[in-house]
Design a protein around this motif. Structure first.
Motif, PDB file in Angstrom:
ATOM      1  N   GLY A 125      14.888   8.548   6.384  1.00 19.20           N
ATOM      2  CA  GLY A 125      14.935   8.976   4.960  1.00 19.20           C
ATOM      3  C   GLY A 125      13.833   9.036   4.046  1.00 19.20           C
ATOM      4  O   GLY A 125      13.543   9.962   3.583  1.00 19.20           O
ATOM      5  N   PHE A 126      12.670   8.482   4.521  1.00 22.58           N
ATOM      6  CA  PHE A 126      11.345   8.647   4.069  1.00 22.58           C
ATOM      7  C   PHE A 126      10.933   9.860   4.674  1.00 22.58           C
ATOM      8  O   PHE A 126      10.239  10.839   3.987  1.00 22.58           O
ATOM      9  CB  PHE A 126      10.434   7.703   4.305  1.00 22.58           C
ATOM     10  CG  PHE A 126       8.869   7.329   3.839  1.00 22.58           C
ATOM     11  CD1 PHE A 126       8.828   6.624   2.673  1.00 22.58           C
ATOM     12  CD2 PHE A 126       8.217   8.304   4.459  1.00 22.58           C
ATOM     13  CE1 PHE A 126       7.445   7.121   2.233  1.00 22.58           C
ATOM     14  CE2 PHE A 126       6.953   8.318   4.168  1.00 22.58           C
ATOM     15  CZ  PHE A 126       6.404   7.616   2.790  1.00 22.58           C
ATOM     16  N   GLU A 127      10.914  10.060   5.965  1.00 20.07           N
ATOM     17  CA  GLU A 127      10.405  10.892   6.721  1.00 20.07           C
ATOM     18  C   GLU A 127      11.010  12.319   6.256  1.00 20.07           C
ATOM     19  O   GLU A 127      10.354  13.439   6.036  1.00 20.07           O
ATOM     20  CB  GLU A 127      10.357  11.152   8.113  1.00 20.07           C
ATOM     21  CG  GLU A 127       9.508  10.010   8.853  1.00 20.07           C
ATOM     22  CD  GLU A 127       9.625   9.848  10.196  1.00 20.07           C
ATOM     23  OE1 GLU A 127      11.171   9.979  10.726  1.00 20.07           O
ATOM     24  OE2 GLU A 127       8.830   9.605  10.927  1.00 20.07           O
ATOM     25  N   SER A 171       0.941  -1.140  -0.104  1.00 24.03           N
ATOM     26  CA  SER A 171      -0.036   0.004  -0.213  1.00 24.03           C
ATOM     27  C   SER A 171       0.960   1.088  -0.073  1.00 24.03           C
ATOM     28  O   SER A 171       0.414   2.133  -0.779  1.00 24.03           O
ATOM     29  CB  SER A 171      -0.796  -0.120   1.301  1.00 24.03           C
ATOM     30  OG  SER A 171      -1.894  -1.025   1.225  1.00 24.03           O
ATOM     31  N   ALA A 172       1.934   1.319   0.663  1.00 19.91           N
ATOM     32  CA  ALA A 172       2.892   2.371   0.934  1.00 19.91           C
ATOM     33  C   ALA A 172       3.290   2.598  -0.674  1.00 19.91           C
ATOM     34  O   ALA A 172       3.527   3.850  -1.030  1.00 19.91           O
ATOM     35  CB  ALA A 172       4.207   2.019   1.932  1.00 19.91           C
ATOM     36  N   VAL A 173       3.790   1.584  -1.286  1.00 16.48           N
ATOM     37  CA  VAL A 173       4.392   1.631  -2.608  1.00 16.48           C
ATOM     38  C   VAL A 173       3.218   2.352  -3.588  1.00 16.48           C
ATOM     39  O   VAL A 173       3.841   3.229  -4.442  1.00 16.48           O
ATOM     40  CB  VAL A 173       4.978   0.338  -3.152  1.00 16.48           C
ATOM     41  CG1 VAL A 173       5.225   0.561  -4.770  1.00 16.48           C
ATOM     42  CG2 VAL A 173       5.985   0.078  -2.368  1.00 16.48           C
ATOM     43  N   LEU A 174       2.199   2.010  -3.453  1.00 14.84           N
ATOM     44  CA  LEU A 174       1.060   2.421  -4.439  1.00 14.84           C
ATOM     45  C   LEU A 174       0.736   3.870  -4.303  1.00 14.84           C
ATOM     46  O   LEU A 174       0.545   4.648  -5.279  1.00 14.84           O
ATOM     47  CB  LEU A 174      -0.132   1.553  -4.239  1.00 14.84           C
ATOM     48  CG  LEU A 174      -0.195   0.053  -4.612  1.00 14.84           C
ATOM     49  CD1 LEU A 174      -1.384  -0.901  -4.461  1.00 14.84           C
ATOM     50  CD2 LEU A 174       0.323   0.142  -6.206  1.00 14.84           C
ATOM     51  N   TRP A 175       0.838   4.063  -2.782  1.00 11.99           N
ATOM     52  CA  TRP A 175       0.454   5.498  -2.478  1.00 11.99           C
ATOM     53  C   TRP A 175       1.514   6.517  -2.917  1.00 11.99           C
ATOM     54  O   TRP A 175       1.596   7.441  -3.340  1.00 11.99           O
ATOM     55  CB  TRP A 175       0.176   5.747  -0.987  1.00 11.99           C
ATOM     56  CG  TRP A 175      -1.086   5.452  -0.503  1.00 11.99           C
ATOM     57  CD1 TRP A 175      -1.345   4.378   0.201  1.00 11.99           C
ATOM     58  CD2 TRP A 175      -2.444   5.881  -0.916  1.00 11.99           C
ATOM     59  NE1 TRP A 175      -2.788   4.217   0.325  1.00 11.99           N
ATOM     60  CE2 TRP A 175      -3.470   5.083  -0.446  1.00 11.99           C
ATOM     61  CE3 TRP A 175      -2.746   6.807  -2.044  1.00 11.99           C
ATOM     62  CZ2 TRP A 175      -4.692   5.547  -0.527  1.00 11.99           C
ATOM     63  CZ3 TRP A 175      -4.132   7.276  -2.084  1.00 11.99           C
ATOM     64  CH2 TRP A 175      -4.950   6.423  -1.360  1.00 11.99           C
ATOM     65  N   ILE A 221      12.662   7.621  -3.336  1.00 12.80           N
ATOM     66  CA  ILE A 221      12.201   6.751  -2.102  1.00 12.80           C
ATOM     67  C   ILE A 221      11.191   5.827  -2.410  1.00 12.80           C
ATOM     68  O   ILE A 221      11.188   4.690  -2.005  1.00 12.80           O
ATOM     69  CB  ILE A 221      11.444   7.953  -1.152  1.00 12.80           C
ATOM     70  CG1 ILE A 221      12.514   8.903  -0.611  1.00 12.80           C
ATOM     71  CG2 ILE A 221      10.545   7.070  -0.070  1.00 12.80           C
ATOM     72  CD1 ILE A 221      13.585   8.161   0.113  1.00 12.80           C
ATOM     73  N   THR A 222      10.300   5.867  -3.557  1.00 15.25           N
ATOM     74  CA  THR A 222       9.441   4.598  -3.830  1.00 15.25           C
ATOM     75  C   THR A 222      10.398   3.606  -4.355  1.00 15.25           C
ATOM     76  O   THR A 222      10.105   2.419  -3.943  1.00 15.25           O
ATOM     77  CB  THR A 222       8.624   5.409  -5.176  1.00 15.25           C
ATOM     78  OG1 THR A 222       7.899   6.496  -4.648  1.00 15.25           O
ATOM     79  CG2 THR A 222       7.509   4.310  -5.370  1.00 15.25           C
ATOM     80  N   THR A 282       1.523   9.893  -5.391  1.00 17.85           N
ATOM     81  CA  THR A 282       2.346  11.162  -5.163  1.00 17.85           C
ATOM     82  C   THR A 282       3.340  11.512  -6.300  1.00 17.85           C
ATOM     83  O   THR A 282       3.335  12.556  -6.544  1.00 17.85           O
ATOM     84  CB  THR A 282       2.958  10.969  -3.872  1.00 17.85           C
ATOM     85  OG1 THR A 282       2.210  10.322  -2.743  1.00 17.85           O
ATOM     86  CG2 THR A 282       3.487  12.454  -3.451  1.00 17.85           C
ATOM     87  N   VAL A 283       4.323  10.604  -6.617  1.00 19.01           N
ATOM     88  CA  VAL A 283       4.954  10.871  -7.980  1.00 19.01           C
ATOM     89  C   VAL A 283       4.268  11.307  -9.038  1.00 19.01           C
ATOM     90  O   VAL A 283       4.539  12.219  -9.646  1.00 19.01           O
ATOM     91  CB  VAL A 283       5.996   9.615  -8.240  1.00 19.01           C
ATOM     92  CG1 VAL A 283       6.621  10.010  -9.368  1.00 19.01           C
ATOM     93  CG2 VAL A 283       6.933   9.378  -7.108  1.00 19.01           C
ATOM     94  N   ALA A 284       3.011  10.554  -9.312  1.00 19.09           N
ATOM     95  CA  ALA A 284       2.513  11.046 -10.547  1.00 19.09           C
ATOM     96  C   ALA A 284       1.731  12.373 -10.342  1.00 19.09           C
ATOM     97  O   ALA A 284       1.488  13.261 -11.223  1.00 19.09           O
ATOM     98  CB  ALA A 284       1.144   9.828 -10.807  1.00 19.09           C
TER      99      ALA A 284
END
Length: 292
Positions: free
Chosen positions: A267-269, A187-191, A251-252, A195-197
């Motif tokens: 790193g994500f934060e 789910s994190a990857v999909l979200w 990050i993705t 966000t990138v899109a």
């Protein structure tokens, strides 16, 4: 190198000396010289700009690859985590001051300089000698009508779409963060991809806006004080969105490779902090530059 401690979280990491800061300086100086010479019509050709871009991208890739390797190898402890948090906080503070200076320049030009040039509040009418007949009307290409007549971009057109895109991207990024903390990596990857899109869509519409401004509205960098402040603020923000989108993309990919843990993922934060900062700045731009 790192000194081992009884508790890995208390490990004090000391990085080895690195040449990358110097290399980055060379690349950025070359890039700035190339771009500034082009803007001032004193171009040295494309070589400095291309060299600066290539050097900077190569350096960033190598430097950050080393940092990622250190992080995933378990070299970092609580001390490094605190250091990174403070460093990112101060970096974002410096970015706030960066944009505050530009907002200040816009305020000075619009609310102080224009009234003075039109004679407001002056006992000695210096404006009569400097710019007789000048009227303090915003937007202005004055006081000498630089660049000729132009039209502005309506706030509730493409700028409103971009506002909705960035606000939505902040929501999807937050969903991704919560999914990561809950160990829902898919789910994190999909979200994150969402966000990138959204970031890419924002940049697409901004490019379209710039093409429309230059091609149809005669709104350019040469359109007096309005043109210069408009492109200064929106252009630098677009540069930050570009950088932020690249950071989100990296990050993705790291999430897809299994990096980051629910209890340890600064790193994500850090990227999330930066992206939310970009969102907030855009709201200010939308209100002050496009709307008011």
């Amino acid at each position: 190198m790192a000194t081992a401690a009884a508790n890995p979280k208390d490990r004090y990491f000391v990085p080895a000396p690195s040449v990358w800061p110097f290399v980055l300086t060379v690349g950025l100086v070359s890039l700035v010289v190339g771009v500034s010479s082009y803007l001032e019509s004193k171009s040295f050709g494309a070589a400095p700009t291309i060299a600066g871009i290539v050097i900077s991208i190569f350096m960033i890739y190598r430097w950050f690859a080393g940092v990622i390797h250190e992080s995933e190898s378990g070299m970092y402890g609580a001390q490094v985590d605190r250091t990174y948090r403070w460093s990112m906080a101060w970096f974002i503070f410096s970015e706030v001051m960066f944009f505050a200076a530009f907002f200040g320049a816009l305020y000075y030009a619009r609310d102080l300089s224009l009234p003075w040039l039109s004679g407001a509040g002056e006992k000695i009418e210096t404006n009569v000698q400097l710019w007789p007949g000048f009227e303090a009307v915003w937007p202005s290409n004055g006081p000498s009508n630089l660049g000729g007549a132009f039209e502005t971009i309506p706030a509730f057109d493409v700028p409103l779409i971009n506002t909705l895109l960035l606000l939505t991207s902040g929501v999807t990024l937050t969903f991704a963060h919560h999914a990561l903390k809950a160990s829902h990596r898919t789910s994190a990857v999909l979200w994150m991809w969402a966000t990138v899109a959204l970031g890419c869509a924002f940049l697409f519409f901004q490019v379209e806006e710039y093409m429309h401004a230059y091609g149809d509205l005669n709104l350019t960098l040469g359109s007096g004080i309005y043109g210069s402040t408009f492109f200064m603020l929106t252009g630098f923000h677009g540069m930050h969105v570009t950088l932020g989108t690249l950071m989100l993309f990296v990050i993705t990919l790291r999430l897809m490779k299994g990096h980051f843990k629910p209890e340890s993922h600064f790193g994500f934060e850090a990227v999330a902090w930066y992206w939310h900062f970009v969102d907030v700045v855009w709201i200010g731009l939308f209100i002050v530059v496009y709307w008011l």
